[in-house]
Design a protein around this motif. Structure first.
Motif, PDB file in Angstrom:
ATOM      1  N   TYR A   1       0.832  -1.209   0.000  1.00  0.00           N
ATOM      2  CA  TYR A   1       0.000   0.000   0.000  1.00  0.00           C
ATOM      3  C   TYR A   1       0.869   1.263   0.000  1.00  0.00           C
ATOM      4  CZ  TYR A   1      -3.506   3.417   1.459  1.00  0.00           C
ATOM      5  OH  TYR A   1      -4.329   4.514   1.529  1.00  0.00           O
ATOM      6  N   LEU A   2       1.888   1.274   0.845  1.00  0.00           N
ATOM      7  CA  LEU A   2       2.728   2.467   0.943  1.00  0.00           C
ATOM      8  C   LEU A   2       3.599   2.659  -0.296  1.00  0.00           C
ATOM      9  CD1 LEU A   2       3.679   2.104   4.710  1.00  0.00           C
ATOM     10  CD2 LEU A   2       2.164   3.823   3.695  1.00  0.00           C
ATOM     11  N   GLU A   3       4.046   1.555  -0.893  1.00  0.00           N
ATOM     12  CA  GLU A   3       4.786   1.675  -2.154  1.00  0.00           C
ATOM     13  C   GLU A   3       3.892   2.213  -3.263  1.00  0.00           C
ATOM     14  OE1 GLU A   3       6.299  -2.261  -2.626  1.00  0.00           O
ATOM     15  OE2 GLU A   3       8.133  -1.851  -1.469  1.00  0.00           O
ATOM     16  N   ASP A   4       2.625   1.798  -3.276  1.00  0.00           N
ATOM     17  CA  ASP A   4       1.675   2.323  -4.263  1.00  0.00           C
ATOM     18  C   ASP A   4       1.462   3.821  -4.085  1.00  0.00           C
ATOM     19  OD1 ASP A   4       1.328  -0.147  -5.410  1.00  0.00           O
ATOM     20  OD2 ASP A   4      -0.547  -0.604  -4.360  1.00  0.00           O
ATOM     21  N   ASN A   5       1.744   4.332  -2.864  1.00  0.00           N
ATOM     22  CA  ASN A   5       1.578   5.757  -2.592  1.00  0.00           C
ATOM     23  C   ASN A   5       2.902   6.515  -2.630  1.00  0.00           C
ATOM     24  OD1 ASN A   5      -1.353   6.667  -1.655  1.00  0.00           O
ATOM     25  ND2 ASN A   5      -1.066   4.526  -1.065  1.00  0.00           N
ATOM     26  N   GLY A   6       3.917   5.916  -3.274  1.00  0.00           N
ATOM     27  CA  GLY A   6       5.122   6.666  -3.586  1.00  0.00           C
ATOM     28  C   GLY A   6       6.296   6.504  -2.657  1.00  0.00           C
ATOM     29  N   TYR A   7       6.192   5.653  -1.632  1.00  0.00           N
ATOM     30  CA  TYR A   7       7.292   5.483  -0.693  1.00  0.00           C
ATOM     31  C   TYR A   7       8.148   4.266  -1.037  1.00  0.00           C
ATOM     32  CZ  TYR A   7       4.845   8.861   2.242  1.00  0.00           C
ATOM     33  OH  TYR A   7       4.224   9.991   2.703  1.00  0.00           O
ATOM     34  N   ARG A   8       9.405   4.330  -0.667  1.00  0.00           N
ATOM     35  CA  ARG A   8      10.243   3.144  -0.648  1.00  0.00           C
ATOM     36  C   ARG A   8      10.055   2.483   0.702  1.00  0.00           C
ATOM     37  NH1 ARG A   8      14.080   6.753  -3.156  1.00  0.00           N
ATOM     38  NH2 ARG A   8      14.981   7.137  -1.101  1.00  0.00           N
ATOM     39  N   VAL A   9       9.908   1.166   0.727  1.00  0.00           N
ATOM     40  CA  VAL A   9       9.565   0.481   1.973  1.00  0.00           C
ATOM     41  C   VAL A   9      10.473  -0.722   2.200  1.00  0.00           C
ATOM     42  CG1 VAL A   9       7.748  -0.675   3.291  1.00  0.00           C
ATOM     43  CG2 VAL A   9       7.148   1.188   1.720  1.00  0.00           C
ATOM     44  N   HIS A  10      11.020  -0.816   3.417  1.00  0.00           N
ATOM     45  CA  HIS A  10      11.713  -2.003   3.884  1.00  0.00           C
ATOM     46  C   HIS A  10      10.895  -2.599   5.022  1.00  0.00           C
ATOM     47  CE1 HIS A  10      15.465  -1.221   1.641  1.00  0.00           C
ATOM     48  NE2 HIS A  10      15.179   0.057   1.862  1.00  0.00           N
ATOM     49  N   THR A  11      11.033  -3.890   5.254  1.00  0.00           N
ATOM     50  CA  THR A  11      10.290  -4.536   6.324  1.00  0.00           C
ATOM     51  C   THR A  11      11.237  -5.348   7.203  1.00  0.00           C
ATOM     52  OG1 THR A  11       9.797  -6.538   5.034  1.00  0.00           O
ATOM     53  CG2 THR A  11       8.220  -4.710   4.880  1.00  0.00           C
ATOM     54  N   ALA A  12      10.791  -5.570   8.438  1.00  0.00           N
ATOM     55  CA  ALA A  12      11.541  -6.396   9.393  1.00  0.00           C
ATOM     56  C   ALA A  12      10.550  -7.067  10.322  1.00  0.00           C
ATOM     57  CB  ALA A  12      12.524  -5.534  10.186  1.00  0.00           C
ATOM     58  N   GLN A  13      10.875  -8.297  10.742  1.00  0.00           N
ATOM     59  CA  GLN A  13       9.943  -9.036  11.578  1.00  0.00           C
ATOM     60  C   GLN A  13      10.245  -8.924  13.068  1.00  0.00           C
ATOM     61  OE1 GLN A  13      12.260 -10.344   9.666  1.00  0.00           O
ATOM     62  NE2 GLN A  13      13.193 -12.175  10.593  1.00  0.00           N
ATOM     63  N   ASP A  14      11.424  -8.393  13.429  1.00  0.00           N
ATOM     64  CA  ASP A  14      11.767  -8.254  14.847  1.00  0.00           C
ATOM     65  C   ASP A  14      12.883  -7.222  15.006  1.00  0.00           C
ATOM     66  OD1 ASP A  14      14.115  -9.544  14.017  1.00  0.00           O
ATOM     67  OD2 ASP A  14      13.456 -11.502  14.756  1.00  0.00           O
ATOM     68  N   GLY A  15      13.329  -7.067  16.250  1.00  0.00           N
ATOM     69  CA  GLY A  15      14.337  -6.052  16.529  1.00  0.00           C
ATOM     70  C   GLY A  15      15.664  -6.307  15.855  1.00  0.00           C
ATOM     71  N   ALA A  16      16.068  -7.575  15.766  1.00  0.00           N
ATOM     72  CA  ALA A  16      17.344  -7.891  15.127  1.00  0.00           C
ATOM     73  C   ALA A  16      17.319  -7.532  13.649  1.00  0.00           C
ATOM     74  CB  ALA A  16      17.663  -9.382  15.312  1.00  0.00           C
ATOM     75  N   ALA A  17      16.211  -7.870  12.974  1.00  0.00           N
ATOM     76  CA  ALA A  17      16.082  -7.523  11.554  1.00  0.00           C
ATOM     77  C   ALA A  17      15.998  -6.015  11.372  1.00  0.00           C
ATOM     78  CB  ALA A  17      14.850  -8.209  10.969  1.00  0.00           C
ATOM     79  N   MET A  18      15.323  -5.335  12.295  1.00  0.00           N
ATOM     80  CA  MET A  18      15.246  -3.875  12.252  1.00  0.00           C
ATOM     81  C   MET A  18      16.640  -3.263  12.327  1.00  0.00           C
ATOM     82  SD  MET A  18      13.392  -1.448  15.103  1.00  0.00           S
ATOM     83  CE  MET A  18      14.209   0.058  15.665  1.00  0.00           C
ATOM     84  N   ALA A  19      17.476  -3.772  13.226  1.00  0.00           N
ATOM     85  CA  ALA A  19      18.837  -3.246  13.372  1.00  0.00           C
ATOM     86  C   ALA A  19      19.643  -3.429  12.092  1.00  0.00           C
ATOM     87  CB  ALA A  19      19.533  -3.924  14.547  1.00  0.00           C
ATOM     88  N   ARG A  20      19.472  -4.575  11.440  1.00  0.00           N
ATOM     89  CA  ARG A  20      20.218  -4.822  10.195  1.00  0.00           C
ATOM     90  C   ARG A  20      19.809  -3.834   9.107  1.00  0.00           C
ATOM     91  NH1 ARG A  20      19.361 -10.265  11.836  1.00  0.00           N
ATOM     92  NH2 ARG A  20      17.536 -10.483  10.479  1.00  0.00           N
ATOM     93  N   VAL A  21      18.501  -3.547   9.008  1.00  0.00           N
ATOM     94  CA  VAL A  21      18.049  -2.589   7.995  1.00  0.00           C
ATOM     95  C   VAL A  21      18.604  -1.203   8.302  1.00  0.00           C
ATOM     96  CG1 VAL A  21      16.046  -1.448   6.976  1.00  0.00           C
ATOM     97  CG2 VAL A  21      15.953  -3.895   7.469  1.00  0.00           C
ATOM     98  N   LEU A  22      18.556  -0.786   9.568  1.00  0.00           N
ATOM     99  CA  LEU A  22      19.032   0.542   9.939  1.00  0.00           C
ATOM    100  C   LEU A  22      20.531   0.698   9.684  1.00  0.00           C
ATOM    101  CD1 LEU A  22      17.047   1.196  13.253  1.00  0.00           C
ATOM    102  CD2 LEU A  22      16.641   2.203  11.000  1.00  0.00           C
ATOM    103  N   GLU A  23      21.267  -0.395   9.760  1.00  0.00           N
ATOM    104  CA  GLU A  23      22.707  -0.338   9.493  1.00  0.00           C
ATOM    105  C   GLU A  23      23.012  -0.178   8.009  1.00  0.00           C
ATOM    106  OE1 GLU A  23      24.372  -3.862  11.124  1.00  0.00           O
ATOM    107  OE2 GLU A  23      24.200  -3.194  13.216  1.00  0.00           O
ATOM    108  N   SER A  24      22.113  -0.687   7.159  1.00  0.00           N
ATOM    109  CA  SER A  24      22.415  -0.722   5.721  1.00  0.00           C
ATOM    110  C   SER A  24      21.630   0.289   4.891  1.00  0.00           C
ATOM    111  CB  SER A  24      22.143  -2.125   5.165  1.00  0.00           C
ATOM    112  OG  SER A  24      20.776  -2.479   5.319  1.00  0.00           O
ATOM    113  N   GLU A  25      20.562   0.854   5.457  1.00  0.00           N
ATOM    114  CA  GLU A  25      19.698   1.748   4.690  1.00  0.00           C
ATOM    115  C   GLU A  25      19.501   3.080   5.403  1.00  0.00           C
ATOM    116  OE1 GLU A  25      18.679   0.927   1.738  1.00  0.00           O
ATOM    117  OE2 GLU A  25      19.235  -1.205   1.774  1.00  0.00           O
ATOM    118  N   GLN A  26      19.215   4.120   4.609  1.00  0.00           N
ATOM    119  CA  GLN A  26      18.878   5.436   5.153  1.00  0.00           C
ATOM    120  C   GLN A  26      17.367   5.494   5.301  1.00  0.00           C
ATOM    121  OE1 GLN A  26      21.050   7.942   6.116  1.00  0.00           O
ATOM    122  NE2 GLN A  26      19.210   8.872   6.982  1.00  0.00           N
TER     123      GLN A  26
END
Length: 242
Positions: free
Chosen positions: A23-48
């Protein structure tokens, strides 16, 4: 809407992650997802990332703890999600530094509206800095850095602020010794997006007082005015950025 903003959806429900991402990509955003805190940390380390949509009820480290830990070193906007609609959950989310809160179940378009609102407030602060609002504000030994948007205590230690906390403190510093009621503070910090709910301003002021090491029973810097609101009761001076 800022079409180039990048969002991170953190939720242990794969169906919700997929639904919101699509839904958010259809509205113009780039979106990453994570299922828990560890995955969230990995995304924050690699993406702005520009904003996190963070579920409260996560396996392992819960959303409240993740938000609190994030606030130690970041002012990244956070919208908290929870399956429970209890007022206490909303209060806890705000106390941990969330910029907004949404209870499940919700309509994706409501989340979209809140994302736009929080990003708009965050980006307007950045624009103000770029337009010349650079430098520092000094009060009672403390310094608010307008460029980095963090506090520096009298000992020189950096204290991170959420976007909402920075905005609220800046309002007080712009209006020293003036009594501001809750409606005025909501309007100053949220403008037309102001939403009068429970005691949101009281919660945010309580958080600011904690970060300013204030005695909750007898605060010196941000004082409560009976039947009036709040006032910044110390002098404020402006300085150049270091």
């Amino acid at each position: 809407m800022e079409p180039t903003s990048t969002l991170l959806i953190v939720d242990d429900d794969a169906g919700i992650r997929t639904l919101l991402a699509d839904y958010l990509e259809d509205n113009g955003y780039r979106v990453h997802t994570a299922q828990d805190g560890a995955a969230m940390a990995r995304v924050l380390e690699s993406e702005q990332i520009d904003l996190i949509v963070l579920d409260l009820n996560l396996p392992g480290t819960d959303g409240l703890t993740l938000c609190r830990n994030l606030r130690v070193g970041s002012s990244l906007p956070v919208i908290m999600l929870t399956a429970r609609g209890e007022p206490l959950d909303r209060i806890l989310g705000l106390e941990m530094g969330a910029d907004d809160y949404l209870a499940k179940p919700f309509e994706p378009r409501e989340l979209l509206a809140r994302i736009r609102s929080v990003l708009r407030r965050s980006q307007s602060q950045s624009v103000a800095v770029e337009a010349g609002e650079r430098g520092t504000l000094h009060f009672d030994g403390w310094t608010l850095d307008l460029t980095a948007r963090h506090l520096v205590n009298p000992e020189g230690v950096i204290i991170m602020l959420s976007g909402a906390e920075f905005k609220l403190l800046k309002v007080f510093l712009d209006h020293p010794n003036r009594i501001l009621n809750r409606d005025q503070l909501m309007n100053f910090t949220h403008g037309r997006d102001a939403e009068a709910f429970d005691r949101a301003i009281d919660i945010q002021i309580s958080r600011l007082r904690q970060k300013l090491n204030e005695d909750a029973r007898a605060p010196r810097i941000i004082k409560t005015v009976r039947n009036g609101g709040y006032t910044l009761a110390v002098p404020v001076t402006a300085g150049a950025a270091s």
